[in-house]
Design a protein around this motif. Structure first.
Motif, PDB file in Angstrom:
ATOM      1  N   GLU A 157       0.822  -1.207   0.000  1.00 38.02           N
ATOM      2  CA  GLU A 157       0.000   0.000   0.000  1.00 38.02           C
ATOM      3  C   GLU A 157       0.857   1.258   0.000  1.00 38.02           C
ATOM      4  OE1 GLU A 157      -2.269  -0.731   3.499  1.00 38.02           O
ATOM      5  OE2 GLU A 157      -3.987  -1.547   2.395  1.00 38.02           O
ATOM      6  N   LYS A 160       2.149   1.768  -3.397  1.00 37.04           N
ATOM      7  CA  LYS A 160       1.097   2.278  -4.276  1.00 37.04           C
ATOM      8  C   LYS A 160       0.848   3.763  -4.034  1.00 37.04           C
ATOM      9  CE  LYS A 160      -3.760   1.563  -5.487  1.00 37.04           C
ATOM     10  NZ  LYS A 160      -4.998   0.774  -5.196  1.00 37.04           N
ATOM     11  N   CYS A 163       3.676   5.765  -5.510  1.00 32.19           N
ATOM     12  CA  CYS A 163       3.589   5.846  -6.969  1.00 32.19           C
ATOM     13  C   CYS A 163       2.499   6.819  -7.400  1.00 32.19           C
ATOM     14  CB  CYS A 163       3.336   4.464  -7.556  1.00 32.19           C
ATOM     15  SG  CYS A 163       4.700   3.297  -7.362  1.00 32.19           S
TER      16      CYS A 163
END
Length: 427
Positions: A157, A160, A163
């Motif tokens: 997570e 993510k 990103c």
């Protein structure tokens, strides 16, 4: 024979004859109009110059490569994730900030008293509720205004979120340029490193250290390209860096508090003035101009007033920042420009046959070290500010907090989601 002059011919006017009154008035009006136009043009130019000067004095320092990297790293959790966050209006700390990001304060309710009701787990399945819920630890309770830090994320997570934060930054014009710039630095720097490590033996003809070998030629090409890339930030950011140094000298040498307030407004993302901790939590750029806010000490508010930080999401303002850290950041960035001047002087003023071999590596290393150190200080201080004032919470995290709270699974209300009281007791 000359013909006699006509009787009706008018004589040539005398030299001392005055012009008619109509022509005089026209010339006078024309001269006054021209003077007025010149004064208006001069006044308009001076106004534009004054506005441009004020804009430059108050503008934020454009981010260099290391400063941009530290900003992204320190604010990964502060970027809202999809779906868009829900804004709670229960507290004045949820005002819309001037940077366009809507902060979120999740409305966290207390666990339900009906022990027999089913509860919803994090994966959506219904599981029976325990007959007796574990008592909520003091460190997991929400702030008085209802805010709770987001729960701790797993590695996947966090990756993510990082990103997504980078992608949102990349889509901005500045982010796109900084990303392309960083990729060039990494690519050409990596190639130079491989050449210095003799990773391409085929280029060592006749020998690796021969001045005319392909290896030495490509080392020169890479060095010149990297020097040009470093000059973009070293010279391009020099006006803002020396502006900050000018304000710092005004504060240090001439003891002008307004100079420090200007710097606090420029570096509002991580620098906090002395006394700002005691300002009301609801005070922000949106209401700083109200008459009721004029009673607060100006030394605790940046200049101009609209540069004051956004209201803290937690309702608690961060502690003051030591001024020597601001000195350190400003001087490190100025020294980055100085070292880049030295590097450019060696690279452009001397050819590769006469240039000392130590010059390139020395000044490249010094310029990178001071810039990285300045970015690291800003990263640490920005992270400390966010750890006290809070970060926006996504809708997904708010739902997770609510579900876990109903299950009796507690998340500690700090940026690390750790039991700081237990750690202190162990120490």
């Amino acid at each position: 024979m000359d013909s006699p002059a006509r009787a009706d011919t008018e004589p040539f006017p005398a030299l001392n004859q005055t012009p008619s009154s109509g022509l005089a008035q026209t010339a006078s009006v024309g001269s006054r109009s021209a003077a007025t136009n010149r004064q208006a043009a001069s006044s308009s130019f001076s106004n534009r110059l004054r506005r441009a000067s004020e804009t430059f004095e108050q503008s934020n320092l454009p981010e260099g490569f290391f400063a941009a990297a530290s900003g992204i790293a320190s604010s990964i959790l502060s970027h809202p994730t999809v779906p868009q966050p829900v804004v709670s209006t229960d507290s004045p700390a949820t005002q819309q900030p001037d940077d366009g990001h809507a902060p979120l304060q999740p409305t966290v309710s207390k666990p339900a008293s009906n022990a027999g009701a089913p509860e919803i787990s994090t994966d959506g399945a219904s599981v029976p509720r325990d007959e007796k819920l574990t008592e909520e630890p003091p460190g997991a309770a929400p702030f008085p205004n209802g805010y709770h830090f987001p729960p701790k994320h797993s590695f996947a997570e966090s990756t993510k979120l990082g990103c997504m934060a980078f992608w949102n930054y990349f889509l901005t014009p500045v982010g796109f340029v900084v990303t392309i710039y960083g990729l060039n630095v990494v690519a050409w720097g990596g190639m130079l490193f491989l050449l210095l490590c003799n990773a391409a033996p085929a280029m060592c003809t006749p020998t690796c250290n021969d001045i005319n070998s392909p290896r030495r030629i490509w080392i020169e090409i890479d060095s010149q390209i990297l020097n040009a890339l470093f000059c973009v930030t070293g010279f391009g950011l020099a006006p803002w860096r020396f502006r900050d140094l000018y304000f710092l000298m005004q504060y240090r040498l001439f003891k002008k508090p307004i100079a420090l307030r200007r710097l606090a407004g420029i570096h509002r993302g991580w620098f906090r003035l002395e006394g700002s901790t005691y300002l009301p939590a609801e005070l922000g750029p949106m209401n700083i101009s109200d008459e009721a806010c004029q009673e607060y000490p100006r030394s605790a508010i940046p200049f101009p007033d609209r540069k004051i930080p956004n209201p803290p999401l937690t309702g608690v303002r961060a502690r003051m920042t030591r001024v020597w850290k601001l000195d350190l950041v400003i001087w490190l960035m100025v020294w980055n420009t100085f070292f880049q001047c030295c590097l450019a002087g060696f690279m452009w003023g001397m050819n590769r046959y006469d240039r000392p071999s130590w010059s390139t590596g020395l000044f490249v290393a010094l310029a990178c070290i001071v810039a990285a150190a300045g970015g690291l200080v800003m990263f640490i201080e920005a992270k400390a500010v966010k750890g006290i004032e809070g970060v926006p919470v996504s809708q997904k995290d708010a739902d997770k907090l609510q579900r876990d709270r109903e299950r009796g699974v507690w998340h500690f209300n700090n940026i690390k989601d750790q039991d700081s009281a237990a750690k202190k007791s162990k120490k």
